[in-house]
Motif scaffolding. Structure first.
Motif, PDB file in Angstrom:
ATOM      1  N   ALA A  26       0.838  -1.202   0.000  1.00  7.35           N
ATOM      2  CA  ALA A  26       0.000   0.000   0.000  1.00  7.35           C
ATOM      3  C   ALA A  26       0.870   1.247   0.000  1.00  7.35           C
ATOM      4  CB  ALA A  26      -0.924  -0.007   1.215  1.00  7.35           C
ATOM      5  N   LYS A  27       1.951   1.204   0.768  1.00 10.15           N
ATOM      6  CA  LYS A  27       2.891   2.327   0.787  1.00 10.15           C
ATOM      7  C   LYS A  27       3.522   2.513  -0.593  1.00 10.15           C
ATOM      8  CE  LYS A  27       3.265   3.435   5.335  1.00 10.15           C
ATOM      9  NZ  LYS A  27       3.425   4.777   5.944  1.00 10.15           N
ATOM     10  N   LEU A  28       3.851   1.411  -1.242  1.00 15.90           N
ATOM     11  CA  LEU A  28       4.431   1.479  -2.574  1.00 15.90           C
ATOM     12  C   LEU A  28       3.458   2.128  -3.552  1.00 15.90           C
ATOM     13  CD1 LEU A  28       6.709   0.688  -4.585  1.00 15.90           C
ATOM     14  CD2 LEU A  28       5.512  -1.506  -4.869  1.00 15.90           C
ATOM     15  N   ALA A  29       2.215   1.738  -3.491  1.00 15.22           N
ATOM     16  CA  ALA A  29       1.209   2.291  -4.400  1.00 15.22           C
ATOM     17  C   ALA A  29       1.063   3.800  -4.219  1.00 15.22           C
ATOM     18  CB  ALA A  29      -0.140   1.602  -4.173  1.00 15.22           C
ATOM     19  N   ASP A  30       1.282   4.288  -2.995  1.00 14.61           N
ATOM     20  CA  ASP A  30       1.140   5.716  -2.706  1.00 14.61           C
ATOM     21  C   ASP A  30       2.415   6.516  -2.950  1.00 14.61           C
ATOM     22  OD1 ASP A  30      -1.496   5.356  -1.968  1.00 14.61           O
ATOM     23  OD2 ASP A  30      -1.047   5.132   0.163  1.00 14.61           O
ATOM     24  N   ALA A  31       3.505   5.855  -3.332  1.00 14.14           N
ATOM     25  CA  ALA A  31       4.788   6.540  -3.518  1.00 14.14           C
ATOM     26  C   ALA A  31       4.670   7.605  -4.602  1.00 14.14           C
ATOM     27  CB  ALA A  31       5.872   5.534  -3.869  1.00 14.14           C
ATOM     28  N   ASN A  35      11.986   9.766  -2.617  1.00 12.73           N
ATOM     29  CA  ASN A  35      12.033   9.709  -1.159  1.00 12.73           C
ATOM     30  C   ASN A  35      11.125   8.630  -0.594  1.00 12.73           C
ATOM     31  OD1 ASN A  35      13.848  11.874  -0.998  1.00 12.73           O
ATOM     32  ND2 ASN A  35      12.183  13.378  -1.046  1.00 12.73           N
ATOM     33  N   ASP A  36      10.130   8.227  -1.364  1.00 14.88           N
ATOM     34  CA  ASP A  36       9.179   7.217  -0.898  1.00 14.88           C
ATOM     35  C   ASP A  36       9.622   5.793  -1.210  1.00 14.88           C
ATOM     36  OD1 ASP A  36       7.416   9.222   0.013  1.00 14.88           O
ATOM     37  OD2 ASP A  36       6.590   9.454  -2.009  1.00 14.88           O
ATOM     38  N   VAL A  37      10.751   5.646  -1.898  1.00 12.10           N
ATOM     39  CA  VAL A  37      11.226   4.301  -2.239  1.00 12.10           C
ATOM     40  C   VAL A  37      12.670   4.093  -1.764  1.00 12.10           C
ATOM     41  CG1 VAL A  37       9.639   3.874  -4.149  1.00 12.10           C
ATOM     42  CG2 VAL A  37      11.792   5.080  -4.578  1.00 12.10           C
ATOM     43  N   GLN A  38      13.000   4.714  -0.652  1.00  7.16           N
ATOM     44  CA  GLN A  38      14.343   4.563  -0.104  1.00  7.16           C
ATOM     45  C   GLN A  38      14.597   3.172   0.458  1.00  7.16           C
ATOM     46  OE1 GLN A  38      17.104   6.674  -0.158  1.00  7.16           O
ATOM     47  NE2 GLN A  38      15.846   7.705  -1.698  1.00  7.16           N
ATOM     48  N   ASP A 142       6.939 -12.033  -7.787  1.00  7.71           N
ATOM     49  CA  ASP A 142       5.700 -11.294  -7.520  1.00  7.71           C
ATOM     50  C   ASP A 142       6.000  -9.843  -7.145  1.00  7.71           C
ATOM     51  OD1 ASP A 142       4.397 -13.691  -7.982  1.00  7.71           O
ATOM     52  OD2 ASP A 142       4.098 -14.147  -5.851  1.00  7.71           O
ATOM     53  N   MET A 143       7.051  -9.648  -6.347  1.00  3.60           N
ATOM     54  CA  MET A 143       7.398  -8.307  -5.888  1.00  3.60           C
ATOM     55  C   MET A 143       7.842  -7.415  -7.042  1.00  3.60           C
ATOM     56  SD  MET A 143      10.056  -7.169  -2.856  1.00  3.60           S
ATOM     57  CE  MET A 143      11.561  -7.440  -3.808  1.00  3.60           C
ATOM     58  N   PHE A 144       8.727  -7.939  -7.893  1.00  8.28           N
ATOM     59  CA  PHE A 144       9.223  -7.123  -9.001  1.00  8.28           C
ATOM     60  C   PHE A 144       8.130  -6.825 -10.016  1.00  8.28           C
ATOM     61  CE2 PHE A 144      13.412  -8.725  -7.541  1.00  8.28           C
ATOM     62  CZ  PHE A 144      14.030  -7.501  -7.368  1.00  8.28           C
ATOM     63  N   ALA A 145       7.168  -7.727 -10.150  1.00  7.68           N
ATOM     64  CA  ALA A 145       6.055  -7.478 -11.066  1.00  7.68           C
ATOM     65  C   ALA A 145       5.246  -6.261 -10.620  1.00  7.68           C
ATOM     66  CB  ALA A 145       5.150  -8.707 -11.150  1.00  7.68           C
ATOM     67  N   THR A 146       5.239  -5.991  -9.321  1.00 10.31           N
ATOM     68  CA  THR A 146       4.536  -4.821  -8.788  1.00 10.31           C
ATOM     69  C   THR A 146       5.432  -3.594  -8.752  1.00 10.31           C
ATOM     70  OG1 THR A 146       3.161  -6.254  -7.395  1.00 10.31           O
ATOM     71  CG2 THR A 146       3.274  -3.930  -6.782  1.00 10.31           C
ATOM     72  N   ILE A 147       6.691  -3.790  -8.381  1.00  5.90           N
ATOM     73  CA  ILE A 147       7.609  -2.668  -8.203  1.00  5.90           C
ATOM     74  C   ILE A 147       8.011  -2.028  -9.528  1.00  5.90           C
ATOM     75  CG2 ILE A 147       9.967  -2.075  -7.509  1.00  5.90           C
ATOM     76  CD1 ILE A 147       9.664  -4.091  -5.219  1.00  5.90           C
ATOM     77  N   GLY A 212       8.454  -0.691   4.729  1.00  6.66           N
ATOM     78  CA  GLY A 212       7.314   0.210   4.587  1.00  6.66           C
ATOM     79  C   GLY A 212       7.155   1.178   5.739  1.00  6.66           C
ATOM     80  N   GLY A 213       8.073   1.117   6.704  1.00  4.24           N
ATOM     81  CA  GLY A 213       8.026   2.045   7.833  1.00  4.24           C
ATOM     82  C   GLY A 213       6.914   1.757   8.823  1.00  4.24           C
ATOM     83  N   ILE A 214       6.436   0.516   8.854  1.00  3.07           N
ATOM     84  CA  ILE A 214       5.362   0.154   9.785  1.00  3.07           C
ATOM     85  C   ILE A 214       5.961  -0.018  11.181  1.00  3.07           C
ATOM     86  CG2 ILE A 214       3.450  -1.408  10.225  1.00  3.07           C
ATOM     87  CD1 ILE A 214       3.427   0.058   7.476  1.00  3.07           C
ATOM     88  N   PRO A 215       5.503   0.725  12.183  1.00  2.38           N
ATOM     89  CA  PRO A 215       6.047   0.572  13.540  1.00  2.38           C
ATOM     90  C   PRO A 215       5.835  -0.851  14.052  1.00  2.38           C
ATOM     91  CG  PRO A 215       4.705   2.566  13.368  1.00  2.38           C
ATOM     92  CD  PRO A 215       4.475   1.781  12.114  1.00  2.38           C
ATOM     93  N   PRO A 216       6.779  -1.387  14.807  1.00  2.00           N
ATOM     94  CA  PRO A 216       6.656  -2.773  15.297  1.00  2.00           C
ATOM     95  C   PRO A 216       5.346  -3.052  16.011  1.00  2.00           C
ATOM     96  CG  PRO A 216       8.871  -1.955  15.688  1.00  2.00           C
ATOM     97  CD  PRO A 216       8.075  -0.787  15.185  1.00  2.00           C
ATOM     98  N   GLU A 217       4.871  -2.079  16.784  1.00  2.00           N
ATOM     99  CA  GLU A 217       3.648  -2.309  17.556  1.00  2.00           C
ATOM    100  C   GLU A 217       2.404  -2.391  16.683  1.00  2.00           C
ATOM    101  OE1 GLU A 217       4.512   2.168  17.640  1.00  2.00           O
ATOM    102  OE2 GLU A 217       5.637   0.274  17.798  1.00  2.00           O
ATOM    103  N   LEU A 218       2.501  -1.951  15.428  1.00  2.00           N
ATOM    104  CA  LEU A 218       1.351  -1.991  14.520  1.00  2.00           C
ATOM    105  C   LEU A 218       1.434  -3.129  13.509  1.00  2.00           C
ATOM    106  CD1 LEU A 218       0.858   1.817  13.718  1.00  2.00           C
ATOM    107  CD2 LEU A 218      -0.267   0.422  15.465  1.00  2.00           C
TER     108      LEU A 218
END
Length: 230
Positions: A26-31, A35-38, A142-147, A212-218
């Motif tokens: 989802a983060k990738l889709a919003d890039a 700076n959003d693909v570091q 699968d990942m590269f097909a999206t990226i 994706g920068g997701i905090p561990p607690e989430l």
């Protein structure tokens, strides 16, 4: 990829779905910019570990049935870390004299890459094929097909390293798979195959979540291997 997994006992959740549902996508889709693909800086470490693992596997393999396939795989991976470095430098991820290791790996990246090496050292060839071919290469495909389309949309032409993975990962995914034994899903060996697939997918999911920068607690709480109903 799902076809090859059908012969394994199903763990608590589908390992492929576990990876595909990472919030990373989802983060990738919003890039919207570089700076959003570091997280690509993290991918460099994974590429290094994977390349090292397949080379080590070939160098240590004494079984003549597998040596040709393993040698082919190692030879086709050997330039990938360098190729990615060249691409990162061209598109501004690296300064002229900056090393790709100037940004340290996350613990999740280290854990996933370390599993590649571990699968080669103490584990049997079936473990290696499931880890490095069926799962890692299948998930990469699968990942590269999206990226790749997303990078193109950002003006970051997915050439070189990225272009190679569009074609090679499908071939590498099934490399050696026909040489390991088939087992009934509910047999001890079938359950072991499923556990390996789950371990690889769990580590891949944790790495992607960290990228994706997701905090561990989430992050989604994943069962440990001992808790799987296998």
């Amino acid at each position: 990829m799902q076809t090859q997994l059908n012969g394994m006992a199903a763990p608590a959740e589908n390992p492929l779905r576990l990876v595909s549902e990472s919030p990373f996508y989802a983060k990738l889709a919003d890039a919207r910019s570089i700076n959003d693909v570091q997280w690509i800086r993290q991918l460099y470490y994974l590429s290094c570990d994977f390349t090292s693992a397949v080379a080590l596997r070939y160098g240590s393999c004494l079984d003549p049935r597998f040596r040709e396939a393993f040698g082919e795989h190692a030879a086709e991976e050997v330039t990938h870390p360098h190729d990615l470095t060249v691409w990162m430098r061209e598109f501004g991820f690296l300064a002229v004299d900056e090393e790709p290791t100037s940004v340290p790996p996350s613990l999740e990246t280290l854990a996933y890459g370390s599993y590649f090496i571990r699968s080669v050292m103490p584990e049997p060839i079936s473990h290696q094929v499931i880890t490095l071919n069926l799962m890692a290469e299948g998930m990469a495909r699968d990942m590269f097909a999206t990226i790749n389309p997303k990078l193109a949309g950002l003006g970051l032409t997915p050439k070189g390293y990225w272009k190679v993975h569009e074609k090679a990962d499908m071939k590498h995914q099934i490399l050696g798979l026909d040489l390991i034994s088939d087992h009934e899903p509910d047999s001890p060996a079938g359950r072991r195959y499923a556990r390996i697939a789950w371990e690889v997918a769990s580590l891949a999911r944790q790495a992607l979540d960290s990228w994706g920068g997701i905090p561990p607690e989430l992050r989604q709480k994943l069962p440990i291997p001992q808790d799987l109903n296998t």
